[in-house]
Design an enzyme around this catalytic site. Structure first.
Site, short mmCIF file in Angstrom:
data_model
loop_
_atom_site.label_atom_id
_atom_site.label_comp_id
_atom_site.label_asym_id
_atom_site.label_seq_id
_atom_site.Cartn_x
_atom_site.Cartn_y
_atom_site.Cartn_z
N LYS A 48 0.85 -1.21 0.00
CA LYS A 48 0.00 0.00 0.00
C LYS A 48 0.88 1.25 0.00
O LYS A 48 0.59 2.23 -0.69
CB LYS A 48 -0.90 0.01 1.25
CG LYS A 48 -2.12 -0.88 1.11
CD LYS A 48 -2.90 -0.99 2.41
CE LYS A 48 -3.97 -2.06 2.28
NZ LYS A 48 -4.56 -2.46 3.55
N GLN A 92 -5.42 -2.01 9.60
CA GLN A 92 -4.95 -3.16 8.82
C GLN A 92 -5.45 -4.46 9.48
O GLN A 92 -5.16 -4.70 10.65
CB GLN A 92 -3.42 -3.14 8.73
CG GLN A 92 -2.82 -4.25 7.89
CD GLN A 92 -3.22 -4.15 6.42
OE1 GLN A 92 -3.28 -3.08 5.83
NE2 GLN A 92 -3.54 -5.28 5.83
N ASP A 115 -11.84 2.57 4.02
CA ASP A 115 -12.10 1.14 3.80
C ASP A 115 -13.61 0.85 3.81
O ASP A 115 -14.03 -0.28 3.52
CB ASP A 115 -11.44 0.31 4.91
CG ASP A 115 -10.24 -0.48 4.41
OD1 ASP A 115 -10.01 -0.48 3.17
OD2 ASP A 115 -9.52 -1.09 5.22
#
Ligand code: NAD
Length: 278
Positions: A48, A92, A115
């Site tokens: 990422k 994460q 997200d």
């Protein structure tokens, strides 16, 4: 059949983001919170970071030790929520079992939840309101749109009902007027459903779960699965045989995977624009 080239489509999106970011006074910032030292998570965060760097987004990596108290992580999330120079925040996953994943995610401000996993954004998606949507499902819809696949009125079958992929994807397809069936590990006679799919999306995490006899002639097949076996990556679809029947199919790797990261960058860019009135 032809391949849907996720690499190509995602690189176009990344170029557009890069062109936008060039004109910004300050760099957009994505804060990634990692708890513990999971090997796969380290790799994902690195990739990422690389993708962010390539388009000019700053990735702020905040790594907590597994022994950290939950309140310290909550306080960090609140601090990031209030930081005007942070445009996106993600936790994460997976995190160690002793932490309450749902609780932590719901501390993330909905306008920075790139997200799309907070209850508020999930609810908005169901109600077809503007919101951040989980990146992989969003990437799948984008792949179909870029490949000129009509979604409205189609029979869509999704295999997998996770909150990261299957469930948000179900809402996205419904919001695009498809007729949606969602299958999962308790579904009896999976083939009966998959055979009827005009668009079949498989996100089960089972190597080659979908075989040639389970798909309809001329269907569009999207393979989300990433299964590592003896150092090789396999999808959930038996690509070599299913491709003979599908009109369009995504390879693994090179299909859905690159879209997930591209949509994350896109969400950070959208958040930046929202926060700076660009
Ligand atoms: P998950 O384990 O949370 O969910 C899997 C789902 O599949 C569950 O709902 C389960 O009921 C269903 N399932 C499992 N076995 C089944 C079977 N035999 N028949 C029917 N349904 C079955 O997984 P997830 O997070 O949704 O990920 C699914 C797969 O997609 C994994 O391989 C994961 O690595 C991959 N993935 C890829 C990307 C990407 O960017 N390409 C992103 C997220 C996940």
């Amino acid at each position: 059949m032809s391949n849907i080239d996720g690499k190509l489509i995602s690189s176009k999106i990344r170029e557009e983001i890069k062109a936008d970011v060039k004109n910004y006074m300050i760099k957009p910032c994505l804060a990634v919170i990692q708890i513990g030292d999971d090997e796969a998570s380290n790799i994902y965060v690195n990739s990422k970071e690389k993708a962010c760097n390539e388009v000019g987004i700053y990735l702020k990596h905040i790594k907590f030790d597994e022994t950290t108290r939950e309140i310290e992580i909550i306080n960090k999330i609140i601090e990031l929520n209030n930081d005007e120079y942070v445009h996106g925040i993600l936790l994460q996953l997976p995190i160690p079992d002793k932490f309450n994943e749902e609780k932590l995610i719901n501390y993330i401000a909905r306008n920075k939840d790139v997200d799309g996993l907070t209850d508020i954004n999930v609810g908005k998606l169901i109600n077809n309101k503007k919101c951040f949507v989980s990146c992989t499902p969003q990437g799948i819809i984008k792949l179909l749109q870029e490949s000129n696949v009509e979604i409205s009125g189609k029979n869509v079958v999704i295999v997998g009902r996770s909150k990261l992929v299957g469930k948000p994807l179900m809402s996205l397809f419904l919001n695009n007027d498809a007729t949606v069936t969602i299958c999962h590990s308790k579904t009896k006679n999976l083939k009966e459903f998959t055979k009827n799919a005009d668009i079949l999306v498989v996100a089960a995490g089972c190597k080659h779960l979908i075989t040639e006899d389970m798909v309809k002639d001329g269907s569009v097949v999207i393979d989300v699965g990433i299964n590592r076996v003896d150092g090789k990556i396999y999808g959930d679809v038996d690509y070599e045989n299913v491709k003979k029947k599908a009109s369009l199919i995504t390879p693994v790797p090179g299909g859905v995977g690159p879209m997930t990261v591209a949509m994350l960058l896109n969400n950070v860019n959208i958040s930046y624009k929202n926060m700076t009135n660009k």
